[in-house]
Design a protein around this motif. Structure first.
Motif, PDB file in Angstrom:
ATOM      1  N   ARG A 385       0.598  -1.278   0.645  1.00  0.00           N
ATOM      2  CA  ARG A 385       0.324  -0.131  -0.034  1.00  0.00           C
ATOM      3  C   ARG A 385       1.451   1.195   0.024  1.00  0.00           C
ATOM      4  NH1 ARG A 385      -4.982  -1.632   4.332  1.00  0.00           N
ATOM      5  NH2 ARG A 385      -5.720  -3.431   3.493  1.00  0.00           N
ATOM      6  N   LEU A 386       0.551   2.158  -0.884  1.00  0.00           N
ATOM      7  CA  LEU A 386       1.331   3.701  -0.753  1.00  0.00           C
ATOM      8  C   LEU A 386       0.307   4.791  -0.407  1.00  0.00           C
ATOM      9  CD1 LEU A 386       3.655   5.163  -1.566  1.00  0.00           C
ATOM     10  CD2 LEU A 386       2.346   5.118  -3.470  1.00  0.00           C
ATOM     11  N   GLU A 387       0.301   5.204   0.218  1.00  0.00           N
ATOM     12  CA  GLU A 387      -0.464   6.575   1.259  1.00  0.00           C
ATOM     13  C   GLU A 387      -0.017   7.582   0.048  1.00  0.00           C
ATOM     14  OE1 GLU A 387      -0.844   6.944   4.719  1.00  0.00           O
ATOM     15  OE2 GLU A 387      -2.269   4.893   5.701  1.00  0.00           O
ATOM     16  N   CYS A 388      -0.758   8.279  -0.402  1.00  0.00           N
ATOM     17  CA  CYS A 388      -0.679   9.888  -1.509  1.00  0.00           C
ATOM     18  C   CYS A 388      -1.592  11.355  -0.340  1.00  0.00           C
ATOM     19  CB  CYS A 388      -0.954   9.622  -3.073  1.00  0.00           C
ATOM     20  SG  CYS A 388      -0.778   8.375  -3.739  1.00  0.00           S
ATOM     21  N   GLU A 389      -0.785  11.825   0.610  1.00  0.00           N
ATOM     22  CA  GLU A 389      -1.082  12.967   1.505  1.00  0.00           C
ATOM     23  C   GLU A 389      -1.394  14.023   0.634  1.00  0.00           C
ATOM     24  OE1 GLU A 389       1.091  13.396   4.340  1.00  0.00           O
ATOM     25  OE2 GLU A 389       0.741  11.517   5.232  1.00  0.00           O
ATOM     26  N   LEU A 411     -12.666  30.477  -2.856  1.00  0.00           N
ATOM     27  CA  LEU A 411     -12.325  28.635  -2.867  1.00  0.00           C
ATOM     28  C   LEU A 411     -12.161  27.413  -1.357  1.00  0.00           C
ATOM     29  CD1 LEU A 411     -11.285  26.625  -5.167  1.00  0.00           C
ATOM     30  CD2 LEU A 411      -9.035  27.447  -4.630  1.00  0.00           C
ATOM     31  N   THR A 412     -13.198  27.115  -2.389  1.00  0.00           N
ATOM     32  CA  THR A 412     -13.361  25.429  -1.042  1.00  0.00           C
ATOM     33  C   THR A 412     -12.082  24.553  -1.276  1.00  0.00           C
ATOM     34  OG1 THR A 412     -14.820  26.557  -0.054  1.00  0.00           O
ATOM     35  CG2 THR A 412     -14.343  23.991   0.778  1.00  0.00           C
ATOM     36  N   HIS A 413     -11.040  24.521  -0.752  1.00  0.00           N
ATOM     37  CA  HIS A 413      -9.961  23.540  -1.477  1.00  0.00           C
ATOM     38  C   HIS A 413     -10.235  21.886  -0.509  1.00  0.00           C
ATOM     39  CE1 HIS A 413      -5.383  22.539  -1.821  1.00  0.00           C
ATOM     40  NE2 HIS A 413      -6.380  21.617  -3.029  1.00  0.00           N
ATOM     41  N   THR A 414     -10.895  20.642  -0.870  1.00  0.00           N
ATOM     42  CA  THR A 414     -10.541  20.019  -0.517  1.00  0.00           C
ATOM     43  C   THR A 414     -10.039  19.101  -0.394  1.00  0.00           C
ATOM     44  OG1 THR A 414     -13.649  20.709  -0.463  1.00  0.00           O
ATOM     45  CG2 THR A 414     -12.418  18.163  -0.061  1.00  0.00           C
ATOM     46  N   VAL A 415      -8.982  18.410   0.359  1.00  0.00           N
ATOM     47  CA  VAL A 415      -7.554  17.410  -0.009  1.00  0.00           C
ATOM     48  C   VAL A 415      -8.476  16.095   0.760  1.00  0.00           C
ATOM     49  CG1 VAL A 415      -6.425  19.449  -0.330  1.00  0.00           C
ATOM     50  CG2 VAL A 415      -6.725  18.574   2.435  1.00  0.00           C
ATOM     51  N   GLY A 416      -7.701  15.217   0.408  1.00  0.00           N
ATOM     52  CA  GLY A 416      -7.678  13.875   1.518  1.00  0.00           C
ATOM     53  C   GLY A 416      -6.382  13.406   1.451  1.00  0.00           C
ATOM     54  N   THR A 417      -6.396  11.891   1.993  1.00  0.00           N
ATOM     55  CA  THR A 417      -4.489  11.407   2.261  1.00  0.00           C
ATOM     56  C   THR A 417      -6.353  10.028   0.910  1.00  0.00           C
ATOM     57  OG1 THR A 417      -4.466  11.612   3.336  1.00  0.00           O
ATOM     58  CG2 THR A 417      -3.471   9.806   3.597  1.00  0.00           C
ATOM     59  N   ILE A 418      -5.736   9.215  -0.059  1.00  0.00           N
ATOM     60  CA  ILE A 418      -5.452   8.380  -0.931  1.00  0.00           C
ATOM     61  C   ILE A 418      -4.426   7.436  -0.821  1.00  0.00           C
ATOM     62  CG2 ILE A 418      -6.585   7.738  -3.431  1.00  0.00           C
ATOM     63  CD1 ILE A 418      -8.520   9.569  -1.838  1.00  0.00           C
ATOM     64  N   THR A 419      -5.140   6.063  -0.530  1.00  0.00           N
ATOM     65  CA  THR A 419      -4.334   4.706  -0.368  1.00  0.00           C
ATOM     66  C   THR A 419      -4.612   3.746  -1.623  1.00  0.00           C
ATOM     67  OG1 THR A 419      -4.443   4.339   1.760  1.00  0.00           O
ATOM     68  CG2 THR A 419      -3.643   2.503   0.683  1.00  0.00           C
ATOM     69  N   LEU A 420      -3.272   4.151  -2.094  1.00  0.00           N
ATOM     70  CA  LEU A 420      -3.295   3.275  -3.158  1.00  0.00           C
ATOM     71  C   LEU A 420      -2.811   1.612  -3.130  1.00  0.00           C
ATOM     72  CD1 LEU A 420      -1.710   5.708  -5.009  1.00  0.00           C
ATOM     73  CD2 LEU A 420      -3.749   4.973  -5.417  1.00  0.00           C
ATOM     74  N   SER A 421      -3.118   0.287  -3.399  1.00  0.00           N
ATOM     75  CA  SER A 421      -2.763  -0.909  -3.755  1.00  0.00           C
ATOM     76  C   SER A 421      -2.126  -0.932  -5.160  1.00  0.00           C
ATOM     77  CB  SER A 421      -3.851  -1.244  -3.389  1.00  0.00           C
ATOM     78  OG  SER A 421      -4.254  -1.754  -4.792  1.00  0.00           O
ATOM     79  N   SER A 422      -2.739  -1.051  -6.283  1.00  0.00           N
ATOM     80  CA  SER A 422      -2.272  -0.640  -7.272  1.00  0.00           C
ATOM     81  C   SER A 422      -2.606   0.033  -8.415  1.00  0.00           C
ATOM     82  CB  SER A 422      -2.599  -1.741  -8.488  1.00  0.00           C
ATOM     83  OG  SER A 422      -3.742  -2.501  -8.817  1.00  0.00           O
ATOM     84  N   SER A 423      -4.166   0.308  -8.379  1.00  0.00           N
ATOM     85  CA  SER A 423      -4.741   1.608  -9.249  1.00  0.00           C
ATOM     86  C   SER A 423      -5.853   1.940  -8.887  1.00  0.00           C
ATOM     87  CB  SER A 423      -5.035   1.240 -10.469  1.00  0.00           C
ATOM     88  OG  SER A 423      -5.766   0.335 -10.454  1.00  0.00           O
ATOM     89  N   VAL A 424      -6.536   3.229  -8.269  1.00  0.00           N
ATOM     90  CA  VAL A 424      -7.537   3.476  -7.609  1.00  0.00           C
ATOM     91  C   VAL A 424      -8.416   4.441  -9.065  1.00  0.00           C
ATOM     92  CG1 VAL A 424      -8.650   5.300  -5.704  1.00  0.00           C
ATOM     93  CG2 VAL A 424      -6.629   3.815  -5.653  1.00  0.00           C
TER      94      VAL A 424
END
Length: 720
Positions: A385-389, A411-424
């Motif tokens: 797993r790879l976490e993209c912040e 501007l409302t800038h919404t961000v999040g942390t995405i967890t990658l296994s191989s593709s999302v």
């Protein structure tokens, strides 16, 4: 009226998959797997099939097989994978379905003479082999898929799309050569059999469909009027007195078959993209003009252009938009717009009045990513797993304007942390709204009457402080199923005037839910009520929010159920919501009918929900938490109110039908048809004038005819 029907199947599953739902249920019940279809014939570089059943522990293997020389059979499947020229991939499309895809890892370009590159086809029949895909569990094959691949090479010239171009000279001095259809420089033109650039293999493809006539390089046949064409046996009567003696070269295409000089082509693209001029800033903003930054560049936000998302699209003044862009992430993003620092978003924008405003950025962190991540691959181990912040999930701009300028931008800038296994598959959202003060300008649906295809305008009464009622605009919605088709993830779509539509979503219900019928009815009622929160509907397409006469009350009708609930079923479930709209044509503006809404009724149809344990699947009736899917639907119907605008009938027309042309075979009023009102072929004044002229000619012919002479002779005899 247009008819639109939305099916309940999720968009990620094709209609062919919906046809094999019975096979999915059977495979899931018996804990087996099957390929659908089990045999394929491939003529292209990509093949797709479905593996149905319990696919949790399934592994796939690919090998090349050969039929037996004696029996012709392939043999039993094997779980031992072999190295082939195909790439095998899989994608989970449901709990019990896997999409299996084979892609040819080889170029289909035909090899040239003395070419040493192995990534090409030495023969026109490039691939001819039989493949076997085996689905295995613990090294034991459970199902197999046979693929007969027969793929020909693509006969595309190696220099197609080169930067050379053909310059056609002035035909007054340098006419075309003997092959006018040769239009592409050093490339074979389809159906141009005289093109010297076409190889023998190319000509075989269209040798029987060559371009006819002189433009295809063929001398046009002699015309029928040539004296040399007709023979003495089948010549017409006028031949040879009216035939023409003319040489074949004397034809309208003179000059096309003379050898002319050629001009050496200059390097350059065939289709040169014009150089875009630098943006010219405007002094004041008007509707539709682009917004500029302080350094005289376009202010851009990702938008949808021609059906595709563009990361840098100019923002137009007073043009609201809201788009979704899907991006397949295989690694963490590093560039804009998915990875953007807040300092890069706080840019200065020209306000259109000689000054500038700074974009005020508000950062928000999304905890629930279900609305942004639509699909992921199989669960991988923690090491993979790879976490993209700080990945950008949404950019919502609000432009506050007054007159011809911009007062502020947030501007409302919404961000999040995405967890990658191989593709999302990441769905990002971008929007921009223009607010005049604190109110957003609402578009009308007609002026004044509704136009077909525009949203129906609804409203909610908002009582102000001075006790004067104002209508706050809203919309009447239907279900818009997306993703898996569940009501929990379904979206809403507005009702469009004049378009009948039916849509719905699926609600999972278990045996435990059917023991709480009151709670189940309240849940379904709340889902249906969320579609229509308005209490008023606008009569016309441009209503005034302060004028109550421009609005009509919405009536709600619910059918009562006299049945009682049981331990395994619930009655009176409002599973279907129907919106009935009555409209009336009130006039015409420039030949366009103006339609107003006279009434709108919302009714609910009640149904009985009970678990269906037939077909061998008894798990929902045994397990209290096992669910079945029940549909919740919504529909809208538009009805035109017909009004008889003709003049009322007189008492004579009602009581005496002798002169009524619609109820009698003989119509006396149409005796003088051309000069009566029943004749509509031309204006009444012209038909009357022509009728009087005919009467005049009739009287003149009678006076000057034989009868008049007889009367004149008899008069003369009587006088003597």
């Amino acid at each position: 009226m247009a008819h639109v029907v939305d099916l309940f199947f999720p968009p990620s599953i094709s209609p062919q998959v919906s046809c094999v739902l019975l096979l999915i249920s059977l495979a899931h019940t018996q804990n087996i797997v099957v390929f659908q279809p089990s045999y394929l014939t491939a003529t292209g570089p990509m093949v797709t099939a479905l593996l149905l059943g319990n696919t949790s522990d399934i592994s796939l293997s690919l090998r090349t097989v050969f039929p037996s020389n004696t029996t012709g059979s392939i043999g039993s499947p094997s779980c031992v994978a072999e190295v082939t020229q195909w790439v095998l991939t899989r994608e989970q499309v449901g709990k019990t379905a896997v999409q299996v895809q084979l892609r040819l890892d080889k170029s289909l370009r035909l090899c040239g003479e003395n070419e040493t590159d192995t990534d090409c086809c030495p023969k026109p029949l490039c691939v001819l082999e039989t493949l076997q895909v085996s689905a295995c569990v613990g090294g034991i094959p459970q199902a197999s898929l046979l693929i007969q691949a027969k793929i020909h090479a693509l006969l595309v010239p190696a220099n197609v799309g080169s930067d050379n171009k053909t310059v056609i000279p002035n035909q007054v001095y340098q006419p075309l050569g003997s092959c006018p259809c040769d239009l592409t420089y050093k490339a074979c033109d389809v159906r141009c059999c005289c093109d010297k650039d076409c190889s023998i293999e190319d000509l075989k493809l269209f040798v029987s469909h060559c371009l006819p006539g002189p433009f295809g390089g063929q001398v046009s046949p002699a015309s029928d009027y040539q004296c040399s064409v007709q023979s003495s046996d089948d010549s017409p009567d006028w031949f040879p007195f009216l035939c023409v003696n003319s040489p074949p070269e004397n034809n309208p295409y003179l000059g096309l078959f003379y050898q002319g000089d050629t001009i050496t082509s200059k390097p350059g693209p065939s289709f040169q993209r014009p150089v875009l001029s630098a943006p010219v800033p405007v002094n004041v903003y008007i509707q539709g003009s682009p917004i500029f930054t302080l350094n005289d560049q376009y202010f851009t936000i990702p938008q949808e252009v021609l059906g595709r998302c563009v990361n840098s699209a100019p923002v137009a003044f007073l043009k609201n938009f809201k788009v979704k862009c899907v991006t397949l992430l295989r690694s963490c993003p590093t560039g804009s717009p998915l990875q953007t620092l807040p300092t890069d978003l706080r840019i200065k924008v020209k306000n259109g009045q000689g000054g500038d405003v700074v974009v005020d950025v508000i950062d928000e962190v999304a905890i629930n990513l279900s609305q942004f991540i639509s699909s992921t691959d199989a669960v991988a181990s923690s090491d993979e797993r790879l976490e993209c912040e700080n990945v950008t999930l949404a950019l919502d701009y609000k432009f506050y304007w007054k007159g011809n300028g911009i007062t502020s931008v947030t501007l409302t800038h919404t961000v999040g942390t995405i967890t990658l296994s191989s593709s999302v598959a990441l769905t990002t959202r971008y929007s921009a709204v223009f607010l005049n003060g604190e109110f957003m300008g609402e578009p009308d649906s007609g002026n004044p009457g509704y136009q077909v295809g525009r949203p129906v305008i609804a409203g909610i009464l908002d009582t102000l402080d001075n006790n004067t009622g104002s209508i706050q605009r809203t919309s009447i919605n239907l279900w818009k199923p997306v993703s898996d088709g569940f009501c929990s993830t379904a979206e809403k779509k507005p009702v469009l005037f004049g378009e009948n539509s039916t849509s719905g979503c699926l609600l999972p219900v278990s045996r435990q839910n059917l023991t709480q019928c009151n709670l189940l009815r309240e849940t379904v009622s709340s889902l249906q009520a969320a579609l229509i929160t308005a209490t008023y509907v606008a009569k016309s397409g441009n209503p005034d929010p302060l004028t109550m006469t421009d609005w009509v009350n919405i009536s709600f009708v619910t059918l009562n159920s006299a049945m009682e609930d049981t331990t395994s079923s619930c009655y009176g479930i409002p599973s279907h919501q129907h919106v009935h709209v009555w409209s009336l044509i009130t006039g015409m503006v420039d030949g366009i009918p103006q339609r107003d809404i006279r009434a709108l009724q919302v009714s609910y149809s009640l149904s009985t929900w009970a678990l269906d344990c037939g077909g061998g699947d008894v798990s929902p009736c045994v397990d209290p938490v096992e669910t079945q899917l029940f549909p919740i639907t919504s529909s809208v119907t538009f009805t035109d109110i017909l009004i008889n605008t003709g003049p009322p009938k007189t008492r004579f027309q009602i009581n005496f039908t002798e002169y009524d042309c619609s109820r009698n075979d003989v119509c006396w009023p149409e005796l003088a048809f051309p000069i009566t009102k029943y004749y509509t072929g031309e204006p009444y004044s012209q038909s009357l004038a022509k009728g009087l002229i005919l009467v005049f000619f009739f009287i003149t012919a009678s006076i000057l005819g034989t009868q008049w002479r007889q009367i004149q002779q008899a008069w003369n005899c009587a006088a003597l």
